[in-house]
Design a protein around this motif. Structure first.
Motif, short mmCIF file in Angstrom:
data_model
loop_
_atom_site.label_atom_id
_atom_site.label_comp_id
_atom_site.label_asym_id
_atom_site.label_seq_id
_atom_site.Cartn_x
_atom_site.Cartn_y
_atom_site.Cartn_z
N SER A 170 129.99 16.16 -48.75
CA SER A 170 130.24 15.12 -49.75
C SER A 170 130.39 13.76 -49.10
N ASP A 171 131.07 13.72 -47.96
CA ASP A 171 131.21 12.46 -47.24
C ASP A 171 129.86 11.95 -46.77
N PHE A 172 129.01 12.86 -46.30
CA PHE A 172 127.69 12.46 -45.85
C PHE A 172 126.88 11.88 -47.00
N ASP A 173 126.94 12.55 -48.17
CA ASP A 173 126.23 12.06 -49.33
C ASP A 173 126.76 10.70 -49.77
N ALA A 174 128.05 10.45 -49.55
CA ALA A 174 128.66 9.21 -50.00
C ALA A 174 128.15 7.99 -49.26
N LEU A 175 127.47 8.18 -48.14
CA LEU A 175 126.91 7.04 -47.42
C LEU A 175 125.89 6.31 -48.28
N ALA A 176 125.22 7.03 -49.16
CA ALA A 176 124.25 6.40 -50.06
C ALA A 176 124.04 7.33 -51.24
N PRO A 177 124.93 7.29 -52.24
CA PRO A 177 124.82 8.20 -53.37
C PRO A 177 123.47 8.10 -54.05
N ALA A 237 126.54 -3.23 -51.20
CA ALA A 237 127.64 -2.76 -52.02
C ALA A 237 127.39 -1.40 -52.67
N PRO A 238 126.21 -1.11 -53.23
CA PRO A 238 126.02 0.19 -53.87
C PRO A 238 126.16 1.37 -52.92
N LEU A 239 126.05 1.13 -51.63
CA LEU A 239 126.15 2.22 -50.67
C LEU A 239 127.58 2.59 -50.34
N MET A 240 128.53 1.73 -50.74
CA MET A 240 129.89 1.88 -50.28
C MET A 240 130.81 2.32 -51.41
N ALA A 241 131.91 2.98 -51.05
CA ALA A 241 132.93 3.31 -52.03
C ALA A 241 133.53 2.01 -52.56
N GLN A 242 134.09 2.06 -53.76
CA GLN A 242 134.60 0.86 -54.39
C GLN A 242 135.69 0.18 -53.57
N ASP A 243 136.50 0.98 -52.87
CA ASP A 243 137.60 0.39 -52.12
C ASP A 243 137.28 0.23 -50.64
N ALA A 244 136.03 0.35 -50.26
CA ALA A 244 135.66 0.19 -48.86
C ALA A 244 135.96 -1.23 -48.39
N ILE A 245 136.48 -1.34 -47.19
CA ILE A 245 136.78 -2.65 -46.62
C ILE A 245 135.49 -3.33 -46.22
N ARG A 246 135.38 -4.60 -46.56
CA ARG A 246 134.15 -5.35 -46.28
C ARG A 246 134.52 -6.61 -45.51
N THR A 247 134.26 -6.59 -44.25
CA THR A 247 134.68 -7.66 -43.35
C THR A 247 133.50 -8.59 -43.08
N PRO A 248 133.62 -9.87 -43.41
CA PRO A 248 132.51 -10.80 -43.18
C PRO A 248 132.32 -11.08 -41.69
N TYR A 301 130.37 1.48 -42.07
CA TYR A 301 131.80 1.60 -41.81
C TYR A 301 132.12 1.35 -40.33
N ILE A 302 131.31 1.89 -39.44
CA ILE A 302 131.52 1.68 -38.00
C ILE A 302 131.24 0.22 -37.65
N ALA A 303 130.19 -0.36 -38.22
CA ALA A 303 129.90 -1.77 -37.97
C ALA A 303 131.05 -2.64 -38.47
N ASP A 304 131.58 -2.32 -39.63
CA ASP A 304 132.69 -3.10 -40.18
C ASP A 304 133.91 -3.00 -39.26
N THR A 305 134.15 -1.81 -38.72
CA THR A 305 135.25 -1.64 -37.77
C THR A 305 135.08 -2.57 -36.57
N CYS A 306 133.84 -2.71 -36.09
CA CYS A 306 133.58 -3.63 -34.99
C CYS A 306 133.91 -5.07 -35.39
N ARG A 316 135.23 7.08 -47.79
CA ARG A 316 135.37 8.48 -48.17
C ARG A 316 136.57 8.68 -49.10
N ALA A 317 136.53 9.79 -49.82
CA ALA A 317 137.68 10.16 -50.66
C ALA A 317 138.90 10.50 -49.83
#
Length: 296
Positions: A8-15, A39-50, A97-102, A271-272
């Motif tokens: 499910s987590d894998f599918d969530a990368l791009a529903p 945005a459509p690829l991410m969960a609604q509460d995903a952190i988005r760092t500019p 998500y990994i890129a955003d962490t960077c 992810r959930a």
């Protein structure tokens, strides 16, 4: 962690996306930085760092056997002699998500590098099923290759604005295991392992597990784990603590924080399994750990 949850987590990368569409979209994000189209690829509460004030995007690093290792890197623009953090992916690869962490680390003053450590064997975004991803790709990536590629990343950092005397490593899930291994192998001053497996099978690809190298750590590691992680029993954490207590000064300086009600992947905001409080607390502890051990 149960395989159906990981699927499910894998599918969530791009529903709803095909493998090819998912891969293309994620590559676009990595190459162009954060964009509204993601945005459509991410969960609604995903952190988005500019990426404002940063230099960020894909680079290629000279690795062993003449391989050009792709990696995502982010750093404060116009600065040199930056402390370095190697950011190690989950089994799903270097996605947004990994890129955003960077980018989060770059805003904190670090040169953060996330190499695509499966690149020689394949692209995780080409797999739509977890079982195939694990057996056909992840299981074929040798630890020796990973450690050598991380060495190459540090060399690249030293020639591209980083101070490798102030280097650390952090990783998530699969990358958490690698964090422990690299702390026993490489020239870093600190590590932070997010819910990385500590024990497991041994074979030609993965001859040693973190518990096997615990006593030989060259850098202290902070382990951030979930008390409700069905894939990493807490008794393995206790066994790891016992092994560390018999080891080098760095091993004995290592610590664990267990969040009692947190599941596996509690930092993964797409992810959930994401849990805001332990994710934020763990992030704060990670930055403090780096500072305590001279990576700042």
């Amino acid at each position: 962690m149960p395989h159906d949850d990981l699927q499910s987590d894998f599918d969530a990368l791009a529903p709803g996306a095909s493998d090819g569409t998912r891969r293309g979209a994620l590559r676009l994000m990595l190459g162009a930085g954060y964009a509204a189209a993601a945005a459509p690829l991410m969960a609604q509460d995903a952190i988005r760092t500019p990426a404002d004030g940063l230099v960020a995007g894909e680079v290629h690093i000279d690795a062993p056997q003449g391989f050009k290792l792709p990696a995502y890197r982010a750093a404060p623009a116009g600065r040199k002699d930056l402390p370095v953090v190697l950011v190690i992916q989950e089994i799903f690869g270097v996605h947004e998500y990994i890129a955003d962490t960077c980018r989060r680390l770059a805003h904190a003053g670090y040169l953060a590098i996330a190499p695509e450590l499966f690149a020689r064997q394949g692209d995780p975004m080409e797999y739509g099923e977890l079982a195939r991803l694990m057996s056909e790709l992840v299981a074929k990536v040798p630890d020796t290759q990973v450690l050598a590629d991380l060495d190459a990343c540090l060399r690249w950092a030293g020639s591209n604005g980083g101070d490798t005397a102030k280097a650390a490593i952090t990783g998530f899930c699969w990358g958490g295991r690698i964090t422990w291994l690299y702390a026993a192998h490489g020239p870093v001053k600190a590590g932070v392992a997010w819910y990385g497996r500590l024990v497991g099978k041994q074979d030609d690809m993965t001859p040693r597990n973190p518990i096997d190298v615990a006593a030989q750590l060259k850098a202290p590691v902070l382990g951030l784990y979930g008390g409700d992680d069905s894939g990493i029993p807490l008794d393995t954490v206790e066994k790891m603590k016992a092994a560390l207590a018999k080891g080098t000064p760095a091993a004995r300086a290592s610590e664990f924080v267990v969040y009692p009600e947190a599941p596996h992947a509690f930092h993964a905001d797409y992810r959930a399994s994401f849990r805001k409080q332990p994710a934020e607390d763990g992030w704060k502890r990670m930055l403090e750990w780096f500072k305590r051990h001279g990576v700042r």
